[in-house]
Write a protein that holds these residues in place. Structure first.
Motif, short mmCIF file in Angstrom:
data_model
loop_
_atom_site.label_atom_id
_atom_site.label_comp_id
_atom_site.label_asym_id
_atom_site.label_seq_id
_atom_site.Cartn_x
_atom_site.Cartn_y
_atom_site.Cartn_z
N ALA A 170 -22.98 47.35 -22.38
CA ALA A 170 -22.65 47.74 -23.75
C ALA A 170 -21.24 47.33 -24.14
N VAL A 171 -20.46 46.86 -23.18
CA VAL A 171 -19.04 46.56 -23.43
C VAL A 171 -18.79 45.06 -23.36
N ALA A 172 -19.29 44.42 -22.31
CA ALA A 172 -19.09 42.98 -22.09
C ALA A 172 -20.37 42.44 -21.46
N PRO A 173 -21.40 42.16 -22.27
CA PRO A 173 -22.72 41.86 -21.72
C PRO A 173 -22.79 40.62 -20.84
N ASP A 174 -21.79 39.75 -20.89
CA ASP A 174 -21.79 38.56 -20.04
C ASP A 174 -20.83 38.68 -18.86
N ALA A 175 -20.24 39.86 -18.66
CA ALA A 175 -19.26 40.02 -17.58
C ALA A 175 -19.86 39.71 -16.21
N TRP A 176 -21.14 40.00 -16.03
CA TRP A 176 -21.78 39.77 -14.74
C TRP A 176 -21.68 38.31 -14.30
N ARG A 177 -21.61 37.39 -15.26
CA ARG A 177 -21.59 35.97 -14.92
C ARG A 177 -20.36 35.62 -14.08
N ARG A 178 -19.22 36.22 -14.41
CA ARG A 178 -17.99 35.92 -13.65
C ARG A 178 -18.18 36.26 -12.18
N TYR A 179 -18.79 37.40 -11.90
CA TYR A 179 -18.93 37.84 -10.52
C TYR A 179 -20.06 37.09 -9.82
N ALA A 180 -21.06 36.66 -10.58
CA ALA A 180 -22.07 35.77 -10.01
C ALA A 180 -21.43 34.47 -9.56
N GLU A 181 -20.55 33.92 -10.39
CA GLU A 181 -19.87 32.67 -10.05
C GLU A 181 -19.02 32.83 -8.79
N VAL A 182 -18.31 33.95 -8.70
CA VAL A 182 -17.47 34.19 -7.52
C VAL A 182 -18.34 34.28 -6.26
N LEU A 183 -19.42 35.02 -6.34
CA LEU A 183 -20.29 35.18 -5.17
C LEU A 183 -20.94 33.86 -4.77
N LEU A 184 -21.42 33.11 -5.75
CA LEU A 184 -22.08 31.84 -5.44
C LEU A 184 -21.09 30.85 -4.83
N SER A 185 -19.86 30.84 -5.33
CA SER A 185 -18.84 29.99 -4.72
C SER A 185 -18.57 30.42 -3.28
N GLY A 186 -18.53 31.73 -3.05
CA GLY A 186 -18.33 32.23 -1.70
C GLY A 186 -19.47 31.88 -0.76
N ASP A 202 -8.47 44.70 -20.42
CA ASP A 202 -8.20 46.05 -19.94
C ASP A 202 -9.00 47.07 -20.74
N GLY A 203 -9.10 46.83 -22.05
CA GLY A 203 -9.84 47.76 -22.89
C GLY A 203 -11.31 47.80 -22.52
N GLN A 204 -11.89 46.65 -22.21
CA GLN A 204 -13.30 46.63 -21.81
C GLN A 204 -13.51 47.32 -20.48
N VAL A 205 -12.56 47.12 -19.56
CA VAL A 205 -12.68 47.80 -18.26
C VAL A 205 -12.65 49.31 -18.45
N ARG A 206 -11.72 49.79 -19.27
CA ARG A 206 -11.63 51.24 -19.49
C ARG A 206 -12.90 51.78 -20.14
#
Length: 218
Positions: A170-186, A202-206
């Protein structure tokens, strides 16, 4: 592709079936599986009798939702296997499955409560496992992924992406992509050069932090 298919319904019956299943998705995501079929009927805008004609009890509805989801995952695996490059095939499946999981807030609820030992669910589960094993083995043999990458990592990857997506949808619907990229690179996979999603503000994280449960009625 999986051969687990139901006989086609009339257009109006299929429309009602989809209304019921989508209503169940929404309520399960908000309230879990403690939702009675009467509430699902109200959410779907259909009569209670219509729900019971399609799904005699809540377990039948949950199992139908499981079959629907695994039909999708089997289709994604089939599409991935058509890719000529082994690394590209595994990457295709991981990204497509992650995108599907990110949109599906009820998936964990459905998986936790489906009868996985009954048919056709048990056969579909095993069939998907064979597809995933094949994708992983071919990518590993081609050196397109870490040599210790296992099929279990595919499921763990989707669990982690789901956790991020459920918290941030509900805050950043595409945020998951960043962490998918990090994991796939790893995992040692080659990502497209354009694959770089920005971090949340920071506002989205809060705003994605857990909220206290509502106070019980006095």
């Amino acid at each position: 592709m999986s051969q687990h298919r139901e006989r086609p319904l009339r257009a109006d019956a299929e429309r009602n079936r989809q209304l019921i299943m989508r209503a169940a998705d929404r309520l399960f995501a908000r309230r879990g599986t403690t939702v009675p079929l009467n509430d699902i009927a109200h959410e779907a805008g259909v009569g209670v009798g219509t729900v019971y004609r399609r799904f005699p009890d809540l377990q039948a509805l949950i199992d139908a939702l499981f079959i629907e989801r695994f039909t999708t995952f089997l289709r994604l695996a089939d599409e991935a296997e058509r890719q000529p490059d082994p690394g590209g095939a595994l990457l295709h499946y991981l990204l497509a499955a992650a995108q599907w999981r990110a949109r599906d807030q009820a998936l964990d609820i459905v998986l936790a409560h489906a009868d996985l030992d009954a048919k056709p669910a048990s056969g579909m589960r095993d069939e998907l496992g064979r597809h995933v094993d094949g994708l992983v083995e071919r990518a590993r043999a081609a050196g397109a992924v870490r040599d210790d990458f296992e099929s279990a990592d595919v499921y763990a990857f989707l669990y982690m992406i789901g956790a991020v997506a459920d918290r941030t949808h509900a805050v950043a619907p595409d945020a998951w992509r960043r962490y998918a990229e990090v994991l796939l690179s790893g995992f040692g996979m080659d990502l497209p050069a354009a694959a770089r999603t920005s971090a949340m503000t920071d506002g989205q994280v809060r705003r994605s932090w857990p909220e206290p449960p509502p106070a019980p009625p006095s």
